[in-house]
Enzyme design. Structure first.
Site, short mmCIF file in Angstrom:
data_model
loop_
_atom_site.label_atom_id
_atom_site.label_comp_id
_atom_site.label_asym_id
_atom_site.label_seq_id
_atom_site.Cartn_x
_atom_site.Cartn_y
_atom_site.Cartn_z
CE LYS A 107 -4.18 -1.97 1.09
NZ LYS A 107 -4.44 -2.45 2.14
CE LYS A 189 -6.01 -9.45 -2.72
NZ LYS A 189 -7.09 -8.50 -2.42
CE LYS A 192 -14.27 -4.61 -0.87
NZ LYS A 192 -13.30 -4.74 -0.21
#
Ligand code: ADP
Length: 326
Positions: A107, A189, A192
């Site tokens: 992040k 993966k 969202k």
């Protein structure tokens, strides 16, 4: 206990990694499921769309079978005690271990302008979310394994320093292994916020589902019987296993093994099975999203249950820490 951030549309990974387990667990255990709205502020500080995102996550979970009468289904920000526990746990979490967390490093790379302390201490808040209910089983996908290990570490440190208050929380899944639903292009993966054309969302239209599945990466097929599958083909079979019947899966497995597989046919079948799986969920979500009063009632009821459990834990925590001189 488990949670999902309201940072966008839910996808197949959320469903198979998390929600499917919630729906089974609510029949067997006392469950707490939350919309992790405070967590979303670490990376999504703009709150213009927060309310509609929270409504969407609530509606999507309910459409997938989460029953707010069986489980406590609430918003993280409605349970103030969690912030107090977070503060205590922060004193048991060390800078070095937080900086080493894989999700923090990822992040920080994605949001170089906003590497805030909340992002660094994300696993501590997550531990507080779990420990506030003294939960022992945490249904999550494989990407959360490291966070769960940290939650166990913080729980153990607390117990060691102040006396036994918390059970050790364990990642939980009904199948043998934690699930990771891969993206359709085989690069990581489903998620969202990233790689949206390679992720199948519960809100995708039938046409969009077909388009995404048909674009999934394949090759010209095996040339020797019983050949090993490359990763991106394994991924397609994994998706087929999730939404198609055992007969369909068996047919394509044996086609692969005897080198007669036609990936066009495989993807067409997968697309139709996916449309049949996602379509009814999408329709339900739309109906629930339109009923704001119902969603408000769900949140109120969930918060009441979650607060009761949180208050009981915090009374034990304050006593154990020695904040009992008032
Ligand atoms: P996202 O990573 O899409 O933002 P969250 O961080 O809100 O999702 O995670 C919600 C739950 O969904 C967690 O339990 C997480 O482990 C699970 N999850 C997310 N992506 C996947 C995936 N591709 N496969 C399996 N589980 C997943």
């Amino acid at each position: 206990m488990s949670g999902i951030r309201p940072t966008g549309f839910l996808h197949l990974g959320n469903y198979f990694g998390a929600i499917r387990n919630y729906v089974r667990m609510q029949e067997e255990f006392e469950c707490f499921f939350m919309v992790a709205d405070l967590h979303s502020l670490t990376t999504h500080p703009d709150t213009k769309e927060l309310k509609s995102n929270v409504h969407r996550v609530l509606a999507e979970n309910i459409a997938c079978g989460l029953d707010p009468d069986k489980a406590a289904f609430y918003c993280q920000s409605h349970v103030y005690e969690t912030s107090e526990l977070y503060l205590h746990l922060n004193m048991l979490a060390y800078k070095g271990e937080l900086e080493k967390t894989v999700t923090f490093k990822e992040k920080a790379r994605q949001h170089p302008q906003n590497i805030n302390a909340g992002l660094l201490t994300y696993p501590v808040l997550q531990a507080a979310d779990i420990l506030i209910h003294r939960a022992s089983l945490v249904p999550v996908g494989k990407d959360q394994e490291q966070h769960l290990e940290m939650a166990r570490t913080f729980a153990n440190r607390f117990n060691h320093r102040y006396g036994d208050v918390f059970p050790e929380p364990m990642a939980f899944n009904y199948s043998q292994e934690l699930v990771k639903v891969p993206s359709l292009d085989g690069t990581g993966k489903m998620s969202k916020s990233e790689n949206q054309m390679a992720t199948l969302y519960l809100a995708d239209s039938d046409e969009m589902i077909r388009k995404k599945v048909m674009k999934a990466k394949t090759d010209s097929g095996p040339t020797t019987p019983g050949a090993e599958k490359p990763d991106y083909i394994t991924n397609i079979f994994l998706l087929l296993r999730l939404v198609s019947t055992p007969d369909v899966l068996g047919k394509f497995e044996s086609d692969y093994d005897n080198c007669s597989i036609r990936y066009g046919d495989l993807k067409k079948q997968l697309a139709e099975d996916m449309v049949n799986f996602i379509g009814p969920i999408r329709e339900k979500v739309n109906a629930i999203m339109n009923d704001e009063n119902y969603l408000k009632a769900v949140m109120e009821k969930g918060a009441a249950k979650a607060r009761e459990s949180s208050r009981a834990t915090m009374a034990l925590v304050r006593e154990a820490v020695g904040l009992n001189y008032f």
